[in-house]
Design a protein around this motif. Structure first.
Motif, PDB file in Angstrom:
ATOM      1  N   ILE A  33       0.829  -1.212   0.000  1.00  0.00           N
ATOM      2  CA  ILE A  33       0.000   0.000   0.000  1.00  0.00           C
ATOM      3  C   ILE A  33       0.860   1.257   0.000  1.00  0.00           C
ATOM      4  N   LEU A  34       1.855   1.312   0.902  1.00  0.00           N
ATOM      5  CA  LEU A  34       2.676   2.518   0.988  1.00  0.00           C
ATOM      6  C   LEU A  34       3.596   2.673  -0.216  1.00  0.00           C
ATOM      7  N   ALA A  35       4.038   1.558  -0.803  1.00  0.00           N
ATOM      8  CA  ALA A  35       4.862   1.656  -2.008  1.00  0.00           C
ATOM      9  C   ALA A  35       4.084   2.332  -3.117  1.00  0.00           C
TER      10      ALA A  35
ATOM     11  N   GLY B 257       5.208   6.083  -4.085  1.00  0.00           N
ATOM     12  CA  GLY B 257       5.660   6.159  -5.471  1.00  0.00           C
ATOM     13  C   GLY B 257       4.887   7.176  -6.279  1.00  0.00           C
ATOM     14  N   ARG B 258       3.563   7.230  -6.059  1.00  0.00           N
ATOM     15  CA  ARG B 258       2.733   8.202  -6.775  1.00  0.00           C
ATOM     16  C   ARG B 258       3.045   9.622  -6.317  1.00  0.00           C
TER      17      ARG B 258
ATOM     18  N   SER C 238      11.574   5.306  -4.951  1.00  0.00           N
ATOM     19  CA  SER C 238      10.986   5.977  -3.790  1.00  0.00           C
ATOM     20  C   SER C 238       9.853   5.143  -3.201  1.00  0.00           C
ATOM     21  N   GLY C 239       9.034   4.548  -4.076  1.00  0.00           N
ATOM     22  CA  GLY C 239       7.963   3.689  -3.603  1.00  0.00           C
ATOM     23  C   GLY C 239       8.499   2.447  -2.905  1.00  0.00           C
TER      24      GLY C 239
ATOM     25  N   THR D 282       9.118  -0.385   2.033  1.00  0.00           N
ATOM     26  CA  THR D 282       9.936  -1.174   2.952  1.00  0.00           C
ATOM     27  C   THR D 282       9.883  -0.596   4.364  1.00  0.00           C
ATOM     28  N   LEU D 283       9.996   0.710   4.469  1.00  0.00           N
ATOM     29  CA  LEU D 283       9.932   1.353   5.791  1.00  0.00           C
ATOM     30  C   LEU D 283       8.570   1.107   6.443  1.00  0.00           C
TER      31      LEU D 283
END
Length: 277
Positions: free
Chosen positions: A145-147, A151-152, A170-171, A176-177
């Motif tokens: 979800i966060l990737a 990324g967007r 970046s995504g 990963t974080l």
């Protein structure tokens, strides 16, 4: 709200309820879910790679292999799981080695069979297995979800433009974080003392999940398909939804086998291994 979006939401809710309920119940309920997932993954793999068109006999043996793995998960012995799986994979390797078959055949048995086995192994039969399976789910879901959103929002250099043009570095880093944070939060909620081990495991599972996502994108691009199937209304196929999850499970499973083989410690359960207990 469009009809397509409504369909996607309904399907997602049903999938989440079924998966969480089976995970909570454990035992035969989760083993059945894992076995069914393995069989459906092989169906999609076989369809995408057109195995039946290349060799109907080889594809039939692939189905037999997955059926035996599924039956052993449901009614067999855990001690037989790895030898049975290894023997079936080695057997499917013989035709390609003799130049009489496709390498996609053993790859499919390996991918689908290990998906079912690793999922079942992580859940196990105890309450710790439930927490361990939730840990893997949360790491993979948070990463995915966060990737997407990071990324967007940030964009930047592409992660693997030839395989999946939409993914960015970046995504990947943001995902990963987020995956590590989700895993650590879950572990902290259930255990008083967590160390660097849990952080490392969450990191490995998050990265493995993203590799799994790229792997499935490579397979679909290689064979010119958009979705692995249409089994899930509004979502495509099973492989489309679990590509990251199964690779994270693979990573956990092989890490546990490596630690056991190294003799440094005995892996009593996958749950204990993931949390360093």
């Amino acid at each position: 709200m469009s009809q397509e979006l409504r369909l996607r939401i309904y399907s997602a809710v049903v999938m989440i309820v079924v998966v969480v309920a089976a995970t909570w119940l454990g035992g035969y309920a989760f083993r059945f879910l894992a076995a069914a997932m393995g069989l459906l993954i092989y169906y999609e793999w076989s369809t995408i790679t057109r195995l039946a068109e290349k060799s109907l006999r080889a594809d039939a043996f692939g189905w037999l292999s997955l059926a035996l793995i599924a039956l052993n998960l449901l009614f067999g012995s855990d001690d037989l799981t790895v030898p049975l799986f290894g023997g079936l994979v080695v057997t499917t390797l013989i035709p390609p080695l003799l130049r009489r078959g496709s390498w996609w055949q053993p790859a499919g048995v390996f991918y689908a069979g290990l998906s079912a086995i690793s999922l079942s192994a992580i859940r196990g039969e105890d309450s710790l297995g439930f927490i361990a399976m939730l840990f893997v789910f949360l790491v993979v879901w948070a990463t995915d979800i966060l990737a997407y959103f990071v990324g967007r929002a940030i964009g930047g250099p592409k992660l693997a433009p030839r395989i999946s043009p939409g993914k960015t570095w970046s995504g990947a880093i943001g995902g990963t974080l987020a995956g590590v944070a989700a895993g650590v939060l879950l572990a902290s909620a259930h255990f008083q003392d967590i160390g660097l081990w849990v952080v490392m495991i969450a990191f490995i599972l998050s990265v493995a999940g993203q590799i799994g996502d790229l792997f499935e994108s490579f397979i679909k691009r290689r064979f010119g398909v958009k979705d692995s199937s249409r089994l899930i209304p509004g979502h495509g196929g099973v492989m489309d939804r679990v590509d990251g999850l199964v690779f994270a499970c693979f990573a956990a499973f092989f890490l546990a086998l490596a630690v056991s083989a190294g003799g440094d410690r005995v892996v009593v359960s996958m749950g204990a291994f993931l949390f360093g207990l």
